[in-house]
Each structure stands twice: as structure tokens, then as C-alpha cells.
Design a protein around this motif. Structure first.
Motif, PDB file in Angstrom:
ATOM      1  N   ALA A   3       7.410  -9.849   5.913  1.00  0.00           N
ATOM      2  CA  ALA A   3       6.721  -8.789   4.977  1.00  0.00           C
ATOM      3  C   ALA A   3       7.374  -9.129   3.548  1.00  0.00           C
ATOM      4  CB  ALA A   3       7.019  -7.291   5.312  1.00  0.00           C
ATOM      5  N   VAL A   4       8.642  -9.201   3.434  1.00  0.00           N
ATOM      6  CA  VAL A   4       9.026  -9.480   2.113  1.00  0.00           C
ATOM      7  C   VAL A   4       8.917 -10.714   1.511  1.00  0.00           C
ATOM      8  CG1 VAL A   4      11.380 -10.044   0.978  1.00  0.00           C
ATOM      9  CG2 VAL A   4      11.197  -8.122   2.432  1.00  0.00           C
ATOM     10  N   GLY A   5       8.544 -11.759   2.374  1.00  0.00           N
ATOM     11  CA  GLY A   5       7.994 -12.883   1.939  1.00  0.00           C
ATOM     12  C   GLY A   5       6.505 -12.811   1.190  1.00  0.00           C
ATOM     13  N   VAL A   6       5.693 -12.104   2.075  1.00  0.00           N
ATOM     14  CA  VAL A   6       4.366 -11.761   1.629  1.00  0.00           C
ATOM     15  C   VAL A   6       4.456 -10.772   0.188  1.00  0.00           C
ATOM     16  CG1 VAL A   6       2.207 -10.524   2.191  1.00  0.00           C
ATOM     17  CG2 VAL A   6       3.261 -11.883   3.761  1.00  0.00           C
ATOM     18  N   ALA A  37       5.361 -13.234  -2.729  1.00  0.00           N
ATOM     19  CA  ALA A  37       4.268 -14.093  -3.004  1.00  0.00           C
ATOM     20  C   ALA A  37       3.106 -13.317  -3.621  1.00  0.00           C
ATOM     21  CB  ALA A  37       3.723 -14.866  -1.684  1.00  0.00           C
ATOM     22  N   MET A  38       2.731 -12.286  -3.130  1.00  0.00           N
ATOM     23  CA  MET A  38       1.681 -11.478  -3.877  1.00  0.00           C
ATOM     24  C   MET A  38       2.299 -10.936  -5.093  1.00  0.00           C
ATOM     25  SD  MET A  38       0.174  -9.217  -0.707  1.00  0.00           S
ATOM     26  CE  MET A  38      -0.847  -8.386  -1.772  1.00  0.00           C
ATOM     27  N   VAL A  54       4.407 -12.565  -7.220  1.00  0.00           N
ATOM     28  CA  VAL A  54       4.393 -13.664  -7.972  1.00  0.00           C
ATOM     29  C   VAL A  54       2.985 -14.227  -8.374  1.00  0.00           C
ATOM     30  CG1 VAL A  54       4.987 -16.304  -8.107  1.00  0.00           C
ATOM     31  CG2 VAL A  54       6.809 -14.698  -7.248  1.00  0.00           C
ATOM     32  N   GLY A  55       2.020 -14.035  -7.296  1.00  0.00           N
ATOM     33  CA  GLY A  55       0.644 -14.545  -7.875  1.00  0.00           C
ATOM     34  C   GLY A  55      -0.105 -13.570  -8.699  1.00  0.00           C
ATOM     35  N   TYR A  56       0.010 -12.272  -8.511  1.00  0.00           N
ATOM     36  CA  TYR A  56      -0.561 -11.393  -9.144  1.00  0.00           C
ATOM     37  C   TYR A  56       0.046 -10.691 -10.518  1.00  0.00           C
ATOM     38  CZ  TYR A  56      -3.859 -11.272  -5.154  1.00  0.00           C
ATOM     39  OH  TYR A  56      -4.678 -11.590  -4.281  1.00  0.00           O
ATOM     40  N   VAL A  57       1.221 -10.634 -10.313  1.00  0.00           N
ATOM     41  CA  VAL A  57       2.127  -9.921 -11.556  1.00  0.00           C
ATOM     42  C   VAL A  57       2.863 -10.903 -12.274  1.00  0.00           C
ATOM     43  CG1 VAL A  57       3.753  -8.137 -12.185  1.00  0.00           C
ATOM     44  CG2 VAL A  57       2.150  -7.730 -10.176  1.00  0.00           C
ATOM     45  N   GLY A  58       3.586 -11.668 -11.827  1.00  0.00           N
ATOM     46  CA  GLY A  58       4.500 -12.593 -12.295  1.00  0.00           C
ATOM     47  C   GLY A  58       5.948 -12.811 -11.720  1.00  0.00           C
ATOM     48  N   SER A  59       6.446 -13.846 -11.970  1.00  0.00           N
ATOM     49  CA  SER A  59       7.604 -14.205 -11.140  1.00  0.00           C
ATOM     50  C   SER A  59       8.803 -13.373 -11.369  1.00  0.00           C
ATOM     51  CB  SER A  59       7.951 -15.799 -11.057  1.00  0.00           C
ATOM     52  OG  SER A  59       8.339 -16.061 -12.537  1.00  0.00           O
ATOM     53  N   GLY A  60       8.918 -12.854 -12.685  1.00  0.00           N
ATOM     54  CA  GLY A  60       9.860 -12.116 -13.197  1.00  0.00           C
ATOM     55  C   GLY A  60       9.911 -10.766 -12.516  1.00  0.00           C
ATOM     56  N   ALA A 103       9.827  -5.892  -7.431  1.00  0.00           N
ATOM     57  CA  ALA A 103       9.092  -5.180  -6.310  1.00  0.00           C
ATOM     58  C   ALA A 103       9.946  -5.134  -4.984  1.00  0.00           C
ATOM     59  CB  ALA A 103       8.071  -6.359  -6.105  1.00  0.00           C
ATOM     60  N   LEU A 104      10.684  -5.942  -4.524  1.00  0.00           N
ATOM     61  CA  LEU A 104      11.699  -5.991  -3.412  1.00  0.00           C
ATOM     62  C   LEU A 104      12.494  -4.542  -3.300  1.00  0.00           C
ATOM     63  CD1 LEU A 104      12.752  -7.005  -0.642  1.00  0.00           C
ATOM     64  CD2 LEU A 104      14.235  -8.345  -2.008  1.00  0.00           C
ATOM     65  N   MET A 105      13.111  -4.422  -4.562  1.00  0.00           N
ATOM     66  CA  MET A 105      14.049  -3.476  -4.739  1.00  0.00           C
ATOM     67  C   MET A 105      13.238  -2.029  -4.626  1.00  0.00           C
ATOM     68  SD  MET A 105      16.837  -4.224  -4.257  1.00  0.00           S
ATOM     69  CE  MET A 105      17.084  -6.132  -3.871  1.00  0.00           C
ATOM     70  N   ALA A 106      12.081  -2.102  -5.143  1.00  0.00           N
ATOM     71  CA  ALA A 106      11.087  -0.881  -5.233  1.00  0.00           C
ATOM     72  C   ALA A 106      10.651  -0.517  -3.717  1.00  0.00           C
ATOM     73  CB  ALA A 106      10.017  -0.955  -6.087  1.00  0.00           C
TER      74      ALA A 106
END
Length: 159
Positions: free
Chosen positions: A114-117, A120-121, A123-129, A134-137
Motif C-alpha cells: 500500500a505504501v508503494g502504491v 507511486a501515486m 509522485v505521479g500526481y503531485v510530485g516527488s517532493g 504523504a507517507l507520514m500523513a
């Protein structure tokens, strides 16, 4: 259009197999019974005849072998290997254990995918920064709703 290396394919195939094997080892073998007994109540397990030092040594060896395998797969996918290369993975690993629930091997595997998805989402939709944010939220959201993690059990203490 996603490039996959042989090491990445090996990791995708072997991770569920190794974690499933670990789950079977813990749930279905005599060693797993001793391990769970020591983890639950070490002094009582020793009174029942379990050698807790032997169980601890075996657990460290199993953990080291799995970590070495994971590290080798990870190192084969990156160009620059430095002493600090695993720090970010260590933080993510701690987050996975917390979100999955302490002691839940299946929960850790499910949450890792789930964290991998999620990454990926993001990075794809918002940005790699925004990936780590997102993970900590998500970690904070899960802990706000389920303090013991998604698959963790509430321990009841009886007097």
C-alpha cells in the motif's frame, strides 16, 4: 512502459514468498511456538523449558539473513552505495511496522505494498517532493483512527 530490472522482478516475487515462509515458520513450527512463548512472556517460557537465549540467537540470525537479502536486492537497483543509503528505508520500515501493527507479518506485507502504491501515486500526481509527506500523513491518519495499527491487536491486561 514501466522499466523493470531482473532484481526488481526478483524482489516482487521473492518478498511475498519469504514473508509467507516467515509467517508459516512463526505459526506452524515448534520453533515458532517457542518464539511466540518467549515474546509473550519470557520468564514463563523459561519455566516451561524453553531456552530463550537459543530462540533469541535464532531470531537474530533469521532477521540478519532476511535483511542481507533485502539489502543485496536494494543495492543492485541503485548506482551509488554510501553508508547512509539505508536511512530513508529504515524510517519507512519503522512506519510500516507501526501502521501494519506490531507482530503482524501479513499486516507489514500488505501495508508495504500500500505504501508503494501511495508513493507511486503521489509522485505521479503531485510530485516527488511530496512523497515522504504523504507517507507520514497516512501514518498519522492511521494512528489517529487505529492506535495499534491496521492489523494490531489491543492487549487486555487482567489483574
Amino acid at each position: 512502459g514501466v522499466p523493470l530490472t531482473n532484481a526488481a522482478i526478483l524482489a516482487l516475487v521473492s518478498a511475498p514468498l519469504l514473508m509467507g515462509g516467515l509467517g508459516l515458520l512463526v505459526r506452524r513450527t515448534a520453533f515458532g511456538l517457542r518464539l511466540r512463548a518467549v515474546a509473550g512472556d519470557g520468564p514463563s517460557a523459561e519455566l516451561a523449558g524453553v531456552n530463550s537465549n537459543s530462540v533469541a540467537r535464532s531470531t537474530v540470525v533469521i532477521s540478519a539473513v532476511l535483511a542481507a537479502y533485502a539489502g543485496a536486492l536494494y543495492a543492485s537497483n541503485i548506482a551509488n552505495i554510501t553508508p547512509l543509503v539505508g536511512n530513508q528505508l529504515m524510517i519507512k520500515g519503522i512506519a510500516l511496522v507501526i501502521v501494519g501493527g506490531m507482530g503482524s507479518v501479513g499486516g507489514a506485507v500488505l501495508v508495504s505494498y500500500a505504501v508503494g502504491v501511495l508513493e507511486a501515486m503521489t509522485v505521479g500526481y503531485v510530485g516527488s517532493g511530496w512523497r515522504d509527506l504523504a507517507l507520514m500523513a497516512a501514518l498519522l491518519l492511521v494512528l489517529a483512527v487505529r492506535p495499534n495499527g491496521l492489523f494490531g491487536r489491543v492487549e487486555v491486561s487482567r489483574l
